[in-house]
Design a protein around this motif. Structure first.
Motif, PDB file in Angstrom:
ATOM      1  N   THR A  59      71.840  56.377  29.465  1.00  0.00           N
ATOM      2  CA  THR A  59      70.927  55.583  30.297  1.00  0.00           C
ATOM      3  C   THR A  59      69.668  55.199  29.533  1.00  0.00           C
ATOM      4  O   THR A  59      69.186  54.065  29.642  1.00  0.00           O
ATOM      5  CB  THR A  59      70.548  56.362  31.576  1.00  0.00           C
ATOM      6  OG1 THR A  59      71.751  56.728  32.250  1.00  0.00           O
ATOM      7  CG2 THR A  59      69.678  55.544  32.486  1.00  0.00           C
ATOM      8  N   VAL A  60      69.137  56.134  28.761  1.00  0.00           N
ATOM      9  CA  VAL A  60      67.899  55.867  28.025  1.00  0.00           C
ATOM     10  C   VAL A  60      68.106  54.734  27.014  1.00  0.00           C
ATOM     11  O   VAL A  60      67.228  53.902  26.821  1.00  0.00           O
ATOM     12  CB  VAL A  60      67.362  57.145  27.343  1.00  0.00           C
ATOM     13  CG1 VAL A  60      66.203  56.834  26.404  1.00  0.00           C
ATOM     14  CG2 VAL A  60      66.924  58.151  28.407  1.00  0.00           C
ATOM     15  N   VAL A  64      65.777  51.492  27.031  1.00  0.00           N
ATOM     16  CA  VAL A  64      65.053  51.043  25.836  1.00  0.00           C
ATOM     17  C   VAL A  64      65.420  49.601  25.504  1.00  0.00           C
ATOM     18  O   VAL A  64      64.555  48.782  25.184  1.00  0.00           O
ATOM     19  CB  VAL A  64      65.313  51.990  24.639  1.00  0.00           C
ATOM     20  CG1 VAL A  64      64.829  51.385  23.328  1.00  0.00           C
ATOM     21  CG2 VAL A  64      64.625  53.331  24.877  1.00  0.00           C
ATOM     22  N   GLN A  65      66.705  49.269  25.596  1.00  0.00           N
ATOM     23  CA  GLN A  65      67.127  47.893  25.311  1.00  0.00           C
ATOM     24  C   GLN A  65      66.514  46.924  26.323  1.00  0.00           C
ATOM     25  O   GLN A  65      66.051  45.845  25.955  1.00  0.00           O
ATOM     26  CB  GLN A  65      68.665  47.784  25.335  1.00  0.00           C
ATOM     27  CG  GLN A  65      69.165  46.430  24.881  1.00  0.00           C
ATOM     28  CD  GLN A  65      68.709  46.072  23.470  1.00  0.00           C
ATOM     29  OE1 GLN A  65      68.874  46.851  22.546  1.00  0.00           O
ATOM     30  NE2 GLN A  65      68.144  44.888  23.290  1.00  0.00           N
ATOM     31  N   GLY A  66      66.491  47.314  27.587  1.00  0.00           N
ATOM     32  CA  GLY A  66      65.870  46.476  28.613  1.00  0.00           C
ATOM     33  C   GLY A  66      64.382  46.274  28.364  1.00  0.00           C
ATOM     34  O   GLY A  66      63.867  45.153  28.487  1.00  0.00           O
ATOM     35  N   VAL A 161      62.075  60.977  29.158  1.00  0.00           N
ATOM     36  CA  VAL A 161      62.181  60.956  27.705  1.00  0.00           C
ATOM     37  C   VAL A 161      61.014  61.743  27.108  1.00  0.00           C
ATOM     38  O   VAL A 161      59.851  61.426  27.357  1.00  0.00           O
ATOM     39  CB  VAL A 161      62.195  59.508  27.159  1.00  0.00           C
ATOM     40  CG1 VAL A 161      62.366  59.513  25.650  1.00  0.00           C
ATOM     41  CG2 VAL A 161      63.304  58.704  27.816  1.00  0.00           C
ATOM     42  N   ALA A 162      61.347  62.764  26.336  1.00  0.00           N
ATOM     43  CA  ALA A 162      60.332  63.640  25.741  1.00  0.00           C
ATOM     44  C   ALA A 162      59.353  62.841  24.889  1.00  0.00           C
ATOM     45  O   ALA A 162      59.748  61.943  24.152  1.00  0.00           O
ATOM     46  CB  ALA A 162      61.016  64.704  24.885  1.00  0.00           C
ATOM     47  N   ASN A 178      57.494  55.925  16.769  1.00  0.00           N
ATOM     48  CA  ASN A 178      58.487  56.586  15.915  1.00  0.00           C
ATOM     49  C   ASN A 178      59.649  57.129  16.748  1.00  0.00           C
ATOM     50  O   ASN A 178      60.810  57.030  16.339  1.00  0.00           O
ATOM     51  CB  ASN A 178      57.849  57.701  15.095  1.00  0.00           C
ATOM     52  CG  ASN A 178      57.069  57.175  13.913  1.00  0.00           C
ATOM     53  OD1 ASN A 178      57.505  56.261  13.232  1.00  0.00           O
ATOM     54  ND2 ASN A 178      55.895  57.738  13.668  1.00  0.00           N
ATOM     55  N   LEU A 179      59.346  57.681  17.925  1.00  0.00           N
ATOM     56  CA  LEU A 179      60.409  58.168  18.804  1.00  0.00           C
ATOM     57  C   LEU A 179      61.309  57.010  19.252  1.00  0.00           C
ATOM     58  O   LEU A 179      62.539  57.136  19.266  1.00  0.00           O
ATOM     59  CB  LEU A 179      59.816  58.874  20.037  1.00  0.00           C
ATOM     60  CG  LEU A 179      59.200  60.250  19.793  1.00  0.00           C
ATOM     61  CD1 LEU A 179      58.444  60.732  21.025  1.00  0.00           C
ATOM     62  CD2 LEU A 179      60.281  61.250  19.401  1.00  0.00           C
ATOM     63  N   LEU A 180      60.693  55.897  19.594  1.00  0.00           N
ATOM     64  CA  LEU A 180      61.475  54.713  19.972  1.00  0.00           C
ATOM     65  C   LEU A 180      62.361  54.250  18.826  1.00  0.00           C
ATOM     66  O   LEU A 180      63.516  53.863  19.030  1.00  0.00           O
ATOM     67  CB  LEU A 180      60.549  53.567  20.396  1.00  0.00           C
ATOM     68  CG  LEU A 180      60.140  53.509  21.846  1.00  0.00           C
ATOM     69  CD1 LEU A 180      59.171  52.366  22.085  1.00  0.00           C
ATOM     70  CD2 LEU A 180      61.336  53.380  22.756  1.00  0.00           C
ATOM     71  N   GLU A 181      61.819  54.291  17.631  1.00  0.00           N
ATOM     72  CA  GLU A 181      62.586  53.881  16.463  1.00  0.00           C
ATOM     73  C   GLU A 181      63.778  54.818  16.247  1.00  0.00           C
ATOM     74  O   GLU A 181      64.872  54.373  15.900  1.00  0.00           O
ATOM     75  CB  GLU A 181      61.687  53.841  15.219  1.00  0.00           C
ATOM     76  CG  GLU A 181      62.326  53.212  14.015  1.00  0.00           C
ATOM     77  CD  GLU A 181      62.780  51.771  14.219  1.00  0.00           C
ATOM     78  OE1 GLU A 181      63.754  51.376  13.571  1.00  0.00           O
ATOM     79  OE2 GLU A 181      62.170  51.041  15.037  1.00  0.00           O
ATOM     80  N   LEU A 182      63.581  56.113  16.492  1.00  0.00           N
ATOM     81  CA  LEU A 182      64.691  57.066  16.385  1.00  0.00           C
ATOM     82  C   LEU A 182      65.783  56.721  17.402  1.00  0.00           C
ATOM     83  O   LEU A 182      66.977  56.718  17.068  1.00  0.00           O
ATOM     84  CB  LEU A 182      64.194  58.502  16.620  1.00  0.00           C
ATOM     85  CG  LEU A 182      63.251  59.101  15.587  1.00  0.00           C
ATOM     86  CD1 LEU A 182      62.778  60.482  16.046  1.00  0.00           C
ATOM     87  CD2 LEU A 182      63.905  59.184  14.225  1.00  0.00           C
ATOM     88  N   ILE A 183      65.370  56.427  18.624  1.00  0.00           N
ATOM     89  CA  ILE A 183      66.327  56.074  19.678  1.00  0.00           C
ATOM     90  C   ILE A 183      67.087  54.805  19.290  1.00  0.00           C
ATOM     91  O   ILE A 183      68.310  54.733  19.414  1.00  0.00           O
ATOM     92  CB  ILE A 183      65.604  55.894  21.032  1.00  0.00           C
ATOM     93  CG1 ILE A 183      65.047  57.244  21.517  1.00  0.00           C
ATOM     94  CG2 ILE A 183      66.540  55.289  22.076  1.00  0.00           C
ATOM     95  CD1 ILE A 183      64.083  57.138  22.696  1.00  0.00           C
TER      96      ILE A 183
END
Length: 198
Positions: A59-60, A64-66, A161-162, A178-183
């Motif tokens: 789901t996350v 994120v894509q949305g 999301v942590a 950076n967390l978004l980039e990891l995802i």
């Protein structure tokens, strides 16, 4: 007998989820090594484990894509608004130059210095107005983008999301980026594909 098969299915599902969690956690740990050491230190095992848990059902990734799609649409809209304003200013300047040239051509020579002084004042006033309108547009763009960031932070926080919460702290914003980039890297690698097996 049905009770045992239900319990067995639950145990198998639990084992699959645990295996999937470890896969995501391992992938995250590998990706974190690509980040600057100052951010590696801020991403604890617990944070990465919590992030992997949030990513389990996929789901996350969709959220994120949305959010990314909305951000791109917003940026494009703001860019187009700024371009329209710049075009309006270009047309205004051209019209003013044309008006000034026509006035100078129709002016008697002894009145030309007075006319040129008046035109210079008018030009300065128009340029001042243009600068103010551009500054106002730029402020509007920055505020809109700041609002989008807060919306994204809030959405990801609500999704569990942590590391995400609404903040304007530059260090925390960089950590969240950076967390978004990891995802996104996990998403691009197809780590969410395994969710169908859960």
């Amino acid at each position: 007998m049905e009770r045992y098969s239900g319990a067995l299915e639950e145990a198998v599902d639990g084992a699959r989820q645990q295996e999937r969690h470890y896969q995501l956690l391992s992938a995250l740990q590998g990706l974190v090594k690509e980040l600057p050491s100052s951010f590696q230190q801020r991403l604890s095992y617990t944070t990465l484990s919590d992030l992997a848990l949030a990513l389990l059902d996929g789901t996350v990734f969709e959220i994120v894509q949305g959010l990314l799609d909305i951000q791109h649409l917003t940026e494009k809209s703001l860019y187009n608004q700024r371009l329209r304003l710049q075009n309006e200013h270009r047309v205004l300047r051209q019209a003013l130059r044309q008006k000034h040239q026509e006035a100078q051509q129709a002016c008697r020579p002894h009145n030309l210095p007075v006319l040129q002084t008046a035109q210079q004042r008018e030009l300065e006033a128009v340029e001042h107005r243009i600068r103010e309108e551009q500054r106002a547009m730029d402020q509007k763009i920055v505020l809109e983008l700041d609002r989008k960031v807060a919306d994204q932070q809030s959405t990801l926080e609500k999704a569990g999301v942590a590391g995400f919460y609404v903040t304007t702290n530059p260090q925390e914003l960089t950590l969240q980026m950076n967390l978004l980039e990891l995802i996104r890297k996990l998403q691009q690698r197809g780590c969410q594909v395994g969710k169908a097996a859960l």
